[in-house]
Design an enzyme around this catalytic site. Sequence first.
Site, PDB file in Angstrom:
ATOM      1  N   LYS A  13       0.806  -1.217   0.000  1.00 42.57           N
ATOM      2  CA  LYS A  13       0.000   0.000   0.000  1.00 42.57           C
ATOM      3  C   LYS A  13       0.840   1.269   0.000  1.00 42.57           C
ATOM      4  CE  LYS A  13      -2.725   0.328   3.527  1.00 42.57           C
ATOM      5  NZ  LYS A  13      -2.090  -0.779   4.195  1.00 42.57           N
ATOM      6  N   ARG A  88     -10.205   3.264   9.197  1.00 41.04           N
ATOM      7  CA  ARG A  88      -9.999   1.862   9.576  1.00 41.04           C
ATOM      8  C   ARG A  88     -11.177   1.276  10.330  1.00 41.04           C
ATOM      9  NH1 ARG A  88      -3.655   0.723  11.013  1.00 41.04           N
ATOM     10  NH2 ARG A  88      -2.849   1.460   9.027  1.00 41.04           N
ATOM     11  N   ARG A 127      10.367  -9.264   5.337  1.00 39.07           N
ATOM     12  CA  ARG A 127      10.585  -7.871   5.755  1.00 39.07           C
ATOM     13  C   ARG A 127      11.077  -7.816   7.192  1.00 39.07           C
ATOM     14  NH1 ARG A 127       5.494  -3.923   5.624  1.00 39.07           N
ATOM     15  NH2 ARG A 127       5.550  -4.449   3.402  1.00 39.07           N
ATOM     16  N   ARG A 133      13.356  -7.619  13.011  1.00 36.68           N
ATOM     17  CA  ARG A 133      12.233  -7.583  13.957  1.00 36.68           C
ATOM     18  C   ARG A 133      11.856  -9.018  14.345  1.00 36.68           C
ATOM     19  NH1 ARG A 133       8.261  -3.415  10.930  1.00 36.68           N
ATOM     20  NH2 ARG A 133       6.752  -4.349  12.340  1.00 36.68           N
ATOM     21  N   ARG A 144      -2.362 -10.458  12.799  1.00 37.47           N
ATOM     22  CA  ARG A 144      -2.527  -9.098  12.285  1.00 37.47           C
ATOM     23  C   ARG A 144      -3.393  -9.097  11.029  1.00 37.47           C
ATOM     24  NH1 ARG A 144       3.244  -7.161  11.275  1.00 37.47           N
ATOM     25  NH2 ARG A 144       2.217  -5.534  10.061  1.00 37.47           N
TER      26      ARG A 144
END
Length: 198
Positions: A13, A88, A127, A133, A144
């Site tokens: 996005k 959202r 990613r 991370r 998520r």
Amino acid sequence: MRLLLMGPPGAGKGTQAAVIAQCFAVPAISTGDIFRANVAQQTELGVAAQAYMDAGEYVPDEVTNAMVADRLAAGDCAGGFLLDGYPRTPQQVDELDAILALAGAGLDAVVLLEADTDELVSRLLARSRDQGRADDTEPVIRRRLEVYAAETGPLADRYAERGLLTTVDGLGSVEEVTERILTVLGSVPAQRAATSAP
């Protein structure tokens, strides 16, 4: 052109928002950027948001809505904008409707980027590895995506009922996805004219 870009985490996005906004010569506006700018400038809204974030709590809708309304009132949005990451929730949809109604404007199109869940998980795992991370494990990422689907599904339905929603395959190269988005957006004015013709 007033656009809303929706899509799950990992669908690209942010990348597409920047490219598409440039194509239409409108600002790309993400809630993340708005939050960071308000916090960095220590605005009244930024201070309020920081207090919630420091406490590990969600920033309430009213603070987020006020930040978005403030940003959309800026001069560079007069000719249009591309929103990424807002709204959202159904309440935020109502608030955006109200903000635009006050300005005598409305959305031209809502583009929903779709992608296979397993592909999104692979992208997000890669990613997280690249960014170091370790907390972004597969179960966390899948959760998520589930939360996103539950929250955003009703929003997509509402925009579909208004005839504003277009779904685009988010898989492929950046250029391929951009081309798909521009193709559907290029047909938006013609579609709207056709549906409103007597």
